[in-house]
Design an enzyme around this catalytic site. Structure first.
Site, PDB file in Angstrom:
ATOM      1  N   SER A   1       0.842  -1.195   0.000  1.00 31.43           N
ATOM      2  CA  SER A   1       0.000   0.000   0.000  1.00 31.43           C
ATOM      3  C   SER A   1       0.872   1.238   0.000  1.00 31.43           C
ATOM      4  O   SER A   1       1.981   1.230   0.562  1.00 31.43           O
ATOM      5  CB  SER A   1      -0.890   0.016   1.237  1.00 31.43           C
ATOM      6  OG  SER A   1      -1.488   1.293   1.372  1.00 31.43           O
TER       7      SER A   1
ATOM      8  N   TYR B   1      -1.520   0.284  10.020  1.00 33.47           N
ATOM      9  CA  TYR B   1      -1.658  -0.457   8.762  1.00 33.47           C
ATOM     10  C   TYR B   1      -0.443  -0.169   7.884  1.00 33.47           C
ATOM     11  O   TYR B   1       0.157  -1.076   7.300  1.00 33.47           O
ATOM     12  CB  TYR B   1      -2.945   0.005   8.068  1.00 33.47           C
ATOM     13  CG  TYR B   1      -3.195  -0.559   6.691  1.00 33.47           C
ATOM     14  CD1 TYR B   1      -3.668  -1.850   6.527  1.00 33.47           C
ATOM     15  CD2 TYR B   1      -2.990   0.229   5.553  1.00 33.47           C
ATOM     16  CE1 TYR B   1      -3.919  -2.353   5.261  1.00 33.47           C
ATOM     17  CE2 TYR B   1      -3.242  -0.270   4.282  1.00 33.47           C
ATOM     18  CZ  TYR B   1      -3.705  -1.562   4.141  1.00 33.47           C
ATOM     19  OH  TYR B   1      -3.957  -2.049   2.885  1.00 33.47           O
TER      20      TYR B   1
END
Ligand SMILES: Cc1cc2nc3c(=O)[nH]c(=O)nc-3n(C[C@H](O)[C@H](O)[C@H](O)COP(=O)(O)OP(=O)(O)OC[C@H]3O[C@@H](n4cnc5c(N)ncnc54)[C@H](O)[C@@H]3O)c2cc1C
Lengths: 447, 256
Positions: free
Chosen positions: B146, B159
């Protein structure tokens, strides 16, 4: 705040782009999410409506101020029997995808609307028809089974023999009998992806009817285009197209890449009466000098409009209405003549006037639109009051002839006209899922 | 589409995600043999039925909760046995979680770090060993990273830390493969905003949002060449370059 799983979508418009409004939209990927979504909506005091690819013109696929479950991500084939031509797929699968997957095996849809960007669920819920109505009947005639989720019963499998009442309410049921999860259809054999297409000019409406009835026996697909701008001796002239599948291969599929798309609304004046008359005359000159035979791929024969994405924006920011009616065969061509006369009298022209006969086969749905008779479809640019007045005049002609309008195309018919046109309405109402509703339905029944 | 490769044997971990399913569709269309691993068995069944109908050479289903995976080797062995070998392992699963909850609840933070890093990292190490032994011309190990892993930002750094760690692991694996002069590659796809159910809570639209179908095409292309880091869509490479270069003093004034 939106119920869990939904987001606010503002200013959504149907295909005709006239109505607009905010809705709460969810886009599930799996069937098990439907129950949770409908319950969440209900807990918030709201009704639900499942939708497909939004190809309905008016408010039948809208649920303004309420929740909408966009089914288009439920697009999986669950089983395909390439030997017997039986396909079971999730309701959000588009006909375009169905076709690309069945044609190589020598199968085609039993019948198809004039666009391939329609889901299986949408095809069932409007019990759509195609150019081969005389042979195949409506889409619902080839539906063997449906997986339906209802708020009061959970998932049920319905079929014409096991659950006749719920089946005939769901086919053509405008999404009001619950969420269609999957559909199983019987496909039609083809020996080629191409058709023999014959184009025949006709000089007036009686000639149209004569050719149409003559063609029923020997031609699977029939449709006509009528020049709506000519008055006087040219009144009611047009071209009749009839076609049959060829039986000599190849089986090639279309592609959805490289389509032209109109990115913005054209200014409304792009389609004024003058340019329409010129356009109609031009098409006429090109097509109708003499009968013509050609070989066409199915994409060309069935989906000419799909070559241009978002063509609905041609009509400018105010959108357009489609008016599609069917009048009984017994009334002959007089109602159609009256309709065309009323349209050309206001000089508002129209881009497309499509004329066709529906065959003998009874439609399976309680609210199915097709019935034996002549159907006429016209697109009319929205110019506000003037346009609504014209459409009311058309309504009266249709009502007087004992005809009815197609809800998939409607955004404004009076409730009385709906009730008069659909005598099975009371029976249908008994099968509605209490958790479901639509803008169209509220306009028809709760005004 | 590339030419049919009936021998391509692909294991897809987190097969229920939208990006995974669209990737699998592209692979199925060219006849790949697929092993689908996901948590929910009924969902997996509908995905598998569709992939078979799309032309997959074989579809094998395995139900696994990645947050609770104690033997990655056993999982890969069973999949490899079912497919007759492994040529590609694609890791799609991940959990965005809720940063504010995870900041005050260490159990939640541990859960996010576990599923997004520890579980994915151990599976990747186990897969790397097997792919090194593959005789397929271009074996590949691929995971979804990501852009959140490129620089720690207040809105999603837990995250982000897991995804950043995973990207470092992949760079390292790629380095190891290269030093050993092996054909196998390690690729991390750094996805930007993808319009999937995982991001359903965000306001969508605008040029930064990509469709999972489009990211799937990037992934399938990345299985052939490129890497070890590929941004999807490509422009995120430049956006993240700028974000990485922002001086901390400026960053401290931005709410990203
Ligand atoms: C260019 C063009 C040509 C067309 N030609 C024809 C034609 O020749 N013949 C014809 O009959 N129609 C035609 N139509 C109309 C179109 O076929 C119908 O409106 C069709 O129902 C649209 O399907 P959709 O998937 O877009 O569904 P939507 O328009 O989104 O929804 C249609 C209806 O189906 C319901 N619905 C959709 N999915 C589900 C589900 N999963 N469960 C329950 N209810 C559901 C909705 O609630 C709504 O009532 C045409 C439309 C266009 C734009």
């Amino acid at each position: 705040m939106a119920p869990r799983g939904y987001h606010v979508a503002r200013g959504l418009r149907p295909w005709g782009r006239v109505q607009t409004g905010d809705q709460l939209v969810a886009r599930p990927r799996f069937v098990d999410e439907i129950a949770t979504l409908v319950h969440a909506s209900r807990a918030g005091g709201l009704t639900s409506l499942c939708t497909g690819l939004g190809r309905s013109y008016g408010d039948s696929a809208l649920n303004q101020g309420q929740t909408v479950i966009d089914m288009s991500r439920l697009d999986r084939v669950l089983a395909f029997d390439a030997v017997n031509g039986v396909l079971r797929a999730e309701a959000g699968l588009g006909l375009s995808d169905v076709i690309t997957r069945i044609v190589p095996h020598g199968w085609f849809l039993p019948t198809t609307p004039g666009t391939r960007f329609v889901t299986l669920g949408g095809a069932v819920a409007n019990d759509v028809h195609g150019k081969n109505h005389g042979r195949a009947g409506t889409f619902g005639a080839s539906v063997r089974r449906i997986g339906l989720w209802r708020s009061d019963r959970g998932e049920v499998e319905i079929s014409p023999d096991l659950t006749p009442e719920l089946f005939c309410a769901t086919v053509g049921g405008l999404g009001l009998t619950g969420a269609i999860l999957w559909v199983e259809i019987q496909l039609a054999r083809i020996g080629s992806s191409r058709l023999d297409v014959e184009t025949i000019p006709f000089g007036n409406l009686d000639q149209f009817l004569q050719i149409a009835l003559e063609s029923e026996a020997g031609h699977e697909h029939t449709v006509a285009w009528v020049d709506c701008s000519s008055r006087g001796p040219g009144f009611g002239r047009g071209v009749f197209t009839r076609a049959n599948w060829r039986d000599d291969g190849p089986l090639t599929v279309h592609t959805d890449r490289r389509r032209l798309t109109l990115p913005v609304d054209l200014p409304g004046f792009a389609l004024n009466g003058l340019s329409l008359a010129a356009l109609n005359a031009l098409i006429h000159a090109r097509q109708t000098t003499r009968p013509r035979r050609e070989i066409c791929h199915y994409a060309q024969a069935f989906y000419p409009l799909d070559a241009i994405g978002a063509w609905n924006r041609l009509y400018g920011p105010r959108g357009f209405f489609q008016f599609q009616c069917v009048t009984p065969l017994g009334a002959g061509m007089q109602p159609v003549a009256d309709l065309l006369a009323a349209i050309s009298a206001v000089g508002q022209g129209s881009f497309l006037v499509v004329l066709k006969t529906f065959g003998e086969r009874a439609s399976p749905g309680l609210l199915s639109f097709p019935r034996r008779g002549v159907t006429l479809a016209i697109d009319v640019a929205n110019r506000g009051e003037r346009t609504l007045a014209l459409l009311s005049r058309l309504d009266r002609i249709v009502m007087a002839a004992g005809g009815r309008l197609y809800p998939a195309k409607d955004g404004r018919m009076p409730p009385a006209m709906f009730r008069a046109g659909y005598p099975e309405l009371p029976r249908f109402i008994g099968q509605i899922d209490p958790a479901f509703s639509s803008s169209f339905w509220r306009r028809m029944c709760h005004d | 589409m590339t030419e049919p490769k009936p021998s391509e044997r692909v294991c897809i971990l987190g097969a229920g995600s939208a990006m995974a399913e669209h990737t699998a569709r592209l692979l199925a269309a060219r006849g790949a043999r697929l092993a689908l691993v996901a948590r929910n068995s009924t969902r997996l069944r509908s995905i598998a039925a569709d992939l078979s109908a799309r032309g997959a050479g074989a579809v094998v289903e395995r139900c696994v909760d990645f947050a609770d995976l104690n033997d990655p080797d056993a999982l890969l062995d069973s999949v490899s046995l079912a497919l007759g070998g492994l040529d590609a392992v694609l890791i799609f699963y991940g959990d965005l979680g809720d940063q504010t909850v995870a900041e005050s609840d260490t159990a939640e933070a541990a859960r996010l770090l576990n599923v997004n890093f520890l579980s994915a990292a151990t599976l990747s190490l186990a897969a790397a060993a097997r792919l090194e032994a593959s005789d397929f011309p271009r074996p590949v190990l691929l995971c979804i990273g990501s852009v959140a892993g490129d620089r720690g930002r207040a809105s999603n750094f837990i995250y982000g830390a897991a995804k950043g760690g995973l990207a470092v692991l992949y760079q390292g694996l790629q380095h190891r493969f290269a030093l050993k002069r092996l054909a196998v590659r390690a690729v991390v796809i750094k996805a930007g905003f993808v319009d999937t159910p995982m991001t359903a809570a965000f306001a969508k639209g605008g040029p930064l949002w990509a469709r999972p179908e489009a990211v799937a095409r990037t992934i399938v292309a990345a299985m052939e060449k490129g890497g070890p880091v590929i941004y999807a869509p490509w422009f995120w490479r430049w956006i993240m370059l700028i974000i990485r270069l922002l001086p901390q003093s400026l960053m401290n004034r931005l709410n990203l």
